[in-house]
Enzyme design. Structure first.
Site, mmCIF file in Angstrom:
data_model
loop_
_atom_site.group_PDB
_atom_site.id
_atom_site.type_symbol
_atom_site.label_atom_id
_atom_site.label_comp_id
_atom_site.label_asym_id
_atom_site.label_seq_id
_atom_site.Cartn_x
_atom_site.Cartn_y
_atom_site.Cartn_z
ATOM 1 N N CYS B 84 0.838 -1.209 0.000
ATOM 2 C CA CYS B 84 0.000 0.000 0.000
ATOM 3 C C CYS B 84 0.869 1.254 0.000
ATOM 4 O O CYS B 84 1.519 1.548 -0.989
ATOM 5 C CB CYS B 84 -0.954 -0.051 1.205
ATOM 6 S SG CYS B 84 -2.274 1.173 1.110
ATOM 7 N N HIS B 187 -3.505 -5.544 1.369
ATOM 8 C CA HIS B 187 -2.732 -5.712 2.603
ATOM 9 C C HIS B 187 -2.629 -7.172 3.025
ATOM 10 O O HIS B 187 -3.442 -7.635 3.834
ATOM 11 C CB HIS B 187 -3.411 -4.926 3.735
ATOM 12 C CG HIS B 187 -3.235 -3.450 3.643
ATOM 13 N ND1 HIS B 187 -2.276 -2.765 4.356
ATOM 14 C CD2 HIS B 187 -3.901 -2.520 2.918
ATOM 15 C CE1 HIS B 187 -2.357 -1.471 4.080
ATOM 16 N NE2 HIS B 187 -3.340 -1.287 3.211
ATOM 17 N N GLU B 189 -0.734 -8.402 5.152
ATOM 18 C CA GLU B 189 -0.522 -8.521 6.608
ATOM 19 C C GLU B 189 -1.847 -8.479 7.357
ATOM 20 O O GLU B 189 -1.896 -8.809 8.545
ATOM 21 C CB GLU B 189 0.437 -7.418 7.098
ATOM 22 C CG GLU B 189 -0.164 -6.045 7.350
ATOM 23 C CD GLU B 189 -0.456 -5.244 6.082
ATOM 24 O OE1 GLU B 189 -0.550 -5.843 4.985
ATOM 25 O OE2 GLU B 189 -0.625 -4.009 6.196
#
Ligand SMILES: Nc1ncnc2c1ncn2[C@@H]1O[C@H](COP(=O)(O)OP(=O)(O)O)[C@@H](O)[C@H]1O
Lengths: 596, 215, 80, 80
Positions: B84, B187, B189
């Site tokens: 991002c 994302h 994560e």
């Protein structure tokens, strides 16, 4: 520039006088009381600005304090009750969750993007001022019917502003509500709630203490934001050009706040602070005097040391500025260097601007010269409190509010009715709104918007076996308008039911009382009854009120808003894996209906 | 095995990236003012709003001392993953081709999206299969990919109907020509554990990263 | 010296902000507006105007997606 | 006719973008820059230039926090 008056001496520049005081919102009787506080002399500019702010409804709760005292605020889970920057409840293992809801109705009506954004910024500062790391935001919004272009504009910009601030600072916005009803057409409601997590032993209070300790202001520089009202003080020189220099709109800077947040938490974990307080409405005036009042001390504060965005600001302007993203702390003199070094690390301005004294007086100086001198207790504690004169509206006296919009031409088949309902503004999907919010940052969101009736947040910092909390925010102005007592009870129960649906037991409650002009007997009655209902319901649920906010005088050209208490609740559930969710999960599962 | 996670002022998904990195390696925080990479074997430039995203997303962050070291590390073949805002920074720094433009809808959107793996010839996707669909959340205002990029450098595309930002050719993630620097807007994560992630599909990218890092 | 830098999206790159404004205007009763583009403007005091070009290339604009134009506004430093 | 509207934060209104750029420049080796402000620019073709003022007030700028300035660039419609 006029010479600074020496308070009380004969050669002072003429006091602004009673007419200015009235223009600032004090009554004539209150002005006389202010003169008494000053030992019989009239307040100068700085003093009048400070008294008028601290004695305003917003700061002094003149019309609501007596009612609020009836609310249940104690219970086994309560770690911090009303009176601090936010309340907090024990979630076990030596950890606490701090939370509070606050309104930014008026600023949002003027400039919805910045108004809503700074509302989020303000409530987040309340949370980290306690030493808690913010972990979630919720929002409760009310606008006029969406057929109105202005309502759609306000909705669009307020949602964008909330998202802008929360998303940028890395706190997930996990829930909320939006309601469209005519009484909010000219007076929208923008309430924001924030939650934070802290080790209970690390939480800090805001009471200044220790004579000789130093007052450090850190964060953004101070500009003329939000001075709008107080600018009548400077009206001697006020021409049109000056007027444009006094923007009343505060602009938020979430980037500054994210640095301020990290800096504040690191200052606390390094053990450098005696007290910490955010600057909100009424800026330095309220932050500093409340810290002094809670610590029962005096303060000397030199506005000449405050970093300014515009060089030519008057002392009173510096004292009342509502510039965002600022914090005030007290530290011991030998820690000042370490405090400033941490500020430097996080790239925020930090400046020692004053010290704690034993005098019990708030002295404002400019470059060493006294420009204001007031008793702290007078500023903070002596504002007059008023009794409400509640009167139940007589039956048959006609409606106080416009008739609600009926759903037009409902079809007579079930399918058609369902579609009509689902596409009506107050029931339609909120996805286009909540998708503008980052609901997952911090990796703790177990139930996102639309997945359950309450948001569920895992407290992973607590280590093995960490529990989750559930949180929800609800209001129902129309029902409260119909019956303030039962409407409010129902409101609290709805919030608790939302928690129950994910499997959480309520620990504590916060609330925002959005009402019209309490000097009107029927509004006074609504407020009294609503607070009675709020207290009774919270007592019944063992979910004491740990904090909240009051927003009165919500009336627009179209009349008063519905009486709108907004209730936020936090509960705990031991096993986040077992959090309930909405929606039928598997083929063949039984469907049961529970309740009455 | 150490994975460094960079923090700039305004970064907000760094703690999340450390959690993800910690599942496959030792996560090491890296501070923007510090040129020392602390002996890490791979680097994650996480998401958030470095420097408030003022001026242009990623424009200011790329000039920090740590980025000079990251650029050198990448030029030496070390694996670097930009997520991002991290993707935006790597593009601004010239480590990746292209640029990210405002979403065509001009709004911030937070949404779980499906991504289709285009190649497994990168360390990051080495544990995946071509055509595999990964369910990963995306959240950004400035994620419309634009740039001249060779087809083999496109690692991830949005599945049909999932390209909400208007990216050219549905591009969600790219690698540099050497294959050791990857950027993506969604994302991963935030998709490493089912409790909070909705899926754990994102873990594959971090696992893949550690494979090269060992080599 | 005070300078102004105008930064525009490169021709051919979709400018959704420009499109949004162009769509909104007729709805507000403004007919006949077109070819709308939204860009950024940076105004600053500089000691050395010869640095502006490099400032633009390295920081203020992204030459891959943006064009820029430098204007000098005044030779004397502007007031705050 | 092609017009350009320059929109800047009003004096006294916080301009976080300007502050961020001002802080970044010295780190890039550009000394002596100051008083940096970041604003927006809208360029458009209009049929009736007398409407520009109202367009600014109602759509292009937010008069509460922004000032605007209108410049005519050309009398003939510009090319796309
Ligand atoms: N203003 C808002 N901000 C964030 N989330 C919202 C907002 N309004 C609604 N939501 C979320 O959208 C979902 C559906 O909202 P709503 O229709 O009000 O349902 P409910 O009756 O469960 O409150 C919920 O998850 C709620 O938290």
């Amino acid at each position: 520039m006029s010479p600074s008056p020496e308070p009380g001496s004969d050669d002072t520049v003429a006091a602004p006088g009673i007419e200015r005081a009235v223009a600032l919102g004090l009554t004539r009787d209150e002005y006389a009381l202010v003169c008494d506080e000053l030992g019989g002399r009239e307040p100068n500019e700085v003093e009048l600005a400070m008294f008028s702010l601290l004695w305003s409804e917003h700061c002094a709760y003149k019309h609501s304090k007596k009612l609020l005292r009836t609310l249940p605020t104690e219970g086994p889970a309560v770690v911090m009750g009303p009176g601090e920057n936010a309340g907090a409840v024990d979630v076990g293992g030596g950890w606490a969750v701090a939370f509070k809801v606050e309104s930014h109705n008026h600023p949002s009506a003027v400039e919805p993007f910045q108004g809503a954004a700074t509302g989020v910024g303000g409530i987040l500062r309340d949370i980290f001022a306690l030493g808690a790391r913010p972990i979630a935001v919720l929002d409760s919004l009310r606008f006029g019917e969406p057929t109105s272009e202005r309502s759609r504009y306000l909705l669009d910009r307020a949602v964008a502003g909330i998202g802008h601030y929360g998303n940028s600072i890395g706190v997930p916005t996990v829930g909320g509500e939006v309601v469209f009803e005519a009484p909010y057409e000219t007076n929208c409601l923008v309430n924001a709630m924030a939650l934070g997590l802290a080790r209970t032993e690390d939480m800090i209070r805001s009471a200044a203490a220790g004579v000789g300790n130093v007052l450090v202001l850190f964060g953004a520089s101070t500009g003329r934001d939000g001075i709008g009202g107080a600018s009548v003080l400077a009206s001697a020189e006020l021409d049109a050009a000056d007027e444009s220099k006094r923007p009343s709109v505060q602009v938020g800077d979430p980037f500054e706040e994210s640095k301020l947040l990290e800096c504040s938490l690191e200052l606390l974990s390094a053990g450098l602070l005696v007290a910490l307080q955010d600057l909100g409405a009424a800026g330095l005036t309220s932050a500093a005097s409340e810290m002094a009042s809670k610590g029962d001390v005096g303060l000397d504060l030199d506005v000449g040391l405050v970093p300014l965005r515009e060089a030519d600001m008057e002392p009173f302007e510096i004292m009342v500025s509502e510039s965002q993203e600022r914090m005030l702390c007290v530290c011991e003199p030998d820690k000042v260097d370490a405090v400033l070094a941490l500020c430097e690390k996080w790239e925020v301005n930090g400046t020692a601007i004053g010290e704690v004294t034993a005098t019990g007086r708030f002295r404002v100086l400019r470059d060493g010269e006294v420009v204001g001198d007031m008793p702290v207790s007078g500023l903070v504690d002596d504002a007059p409190l008023y009794d409400l004169a509640p009167e139940r509206p007589v039956a048959g006296g006609g409606s106080l509010y416009p008739a609600p919009v009926a759903l037009p031409g409902l079809p007579d088949d079930v399918h058609g009715v369902l579609v009509a309902l689902l596409s009506s503004p107050n029931l339609a999907s909120r996805r286009p709104l909540f998708e503008q919010y980052d609901s997952i940052v911090q990796s703790r969101t177990v139930r996102r918007p639309e997945e359950a009736d309450a948001a569920v947040l895992w407290l992973r910092e607590m280590g093995d076996g960490a529990p989750a909390i559930a949180t929800s925010i609800d209001g129902n102005g129309r029902r409260v308008a119909a019956d303030p007592y039962w409407g409010t009870v129902g409101n609290v129960l709805e919030c608790a039911a939302n928690l129950a649906c994910v499997g959480a037991r309520p620990l504590g409650t916060t609330n925002n009382l959005n009402f019209a002009n309490p000097e009107k007997p029927h509004v006074a009655w609504q407020l009294t009854e609503a607070v009675r209902g709020l207290g009774d319901a919270c007592r019944a649920l063992d979910a004491p009120i740990v904090g909240g906010n009051v927003s009165l005088y919500n009336e627009g050209a179209a009349g008063p808003i519905y009486p709108t208490p907004v209730v936020g609740m936090v509960g705990v559930l031991a096993d986040p894996e077992r959090a309930g969710r909405l929606g039928f999960a598997r083929d063949g599962d039984a469907v049961a209906f529970v309740g009455w | 095995m150490k994975l460094g996670v960079v923090t700039f002022p305004g970064t907000c998904d760094d703690a999340d990236a450390r959690i993800a990195a910690g599942m496959v390696a030792e996560a090491v925080p890296l501070w923007h003012r510090d040129a020392d990479l602390r002996g890490v074997d791979g680097i994650i430039v996480p998401g958030g709003f470095s420097y408030g995203d003022y001026l242009r997303a990623g424009a200011i962050a790329r000039f920090s001392p740590v980025m000079e070291s990251v650029v050198a590390f990448a030029r030496d073949g070390g694996p670097v993953l930009g997520i991002c805002n991290g993707f935006q920074i790597l593009c601004e720094a010239g480590l990746l081709p292209g640029a990210l433009l405002p979403n065509t809808g001009l709004r911030f959107v937070c949404r779980q999206v499906d991504l289709v793996v285009q190649t497994t010839a990168t360390p990051f996707t080495s544990t995946c299969t071509v055509g595999q669909v990964l369910s990963i959340p995306a959240k950004h205002t400035t994620g419309r990919y634009f740039g001249e990029v060779a087809p083999e450098q496109v690692v991830l595309r949005y599945a049909h109907g999932h390209n909400f930002n208007g990216s050219q050719d549905d591009i969600a993630g790219v690698v540099n020509a050497a294959g050791n620097v990857m950027g993506l807007m969604p994302h991963p994560e935030h998709a490493v554990e089912t409790l909070t992630g909705g899926s754990a599909d994102g873990l594959a990218l971090f696992e893949g990263m550690t494979r090269v890092a060992v080599a | 010296m005070r300078a102004r830098v105008l930064i525009r999206p490169k021709a051919g790159i979709l400018d959704p902000q420009g499109v949004a404004v162009e769509r909104a205007l007729p709805a507000l009763g403004f007919a006949g507006a077109g070819n709308v583009h939204v860009g950024r403007m940076v105004e600053l005091d500089v000691a050395d105007a010869s640095q502006l070009e490099e400032m633009c290339r390295r920081l203020l604009a992204n030459p891959l997606i943006e064009d820029y134009e430098i204007e000098m506004i005044s030779d004397a430093p502007a007031a705050a």
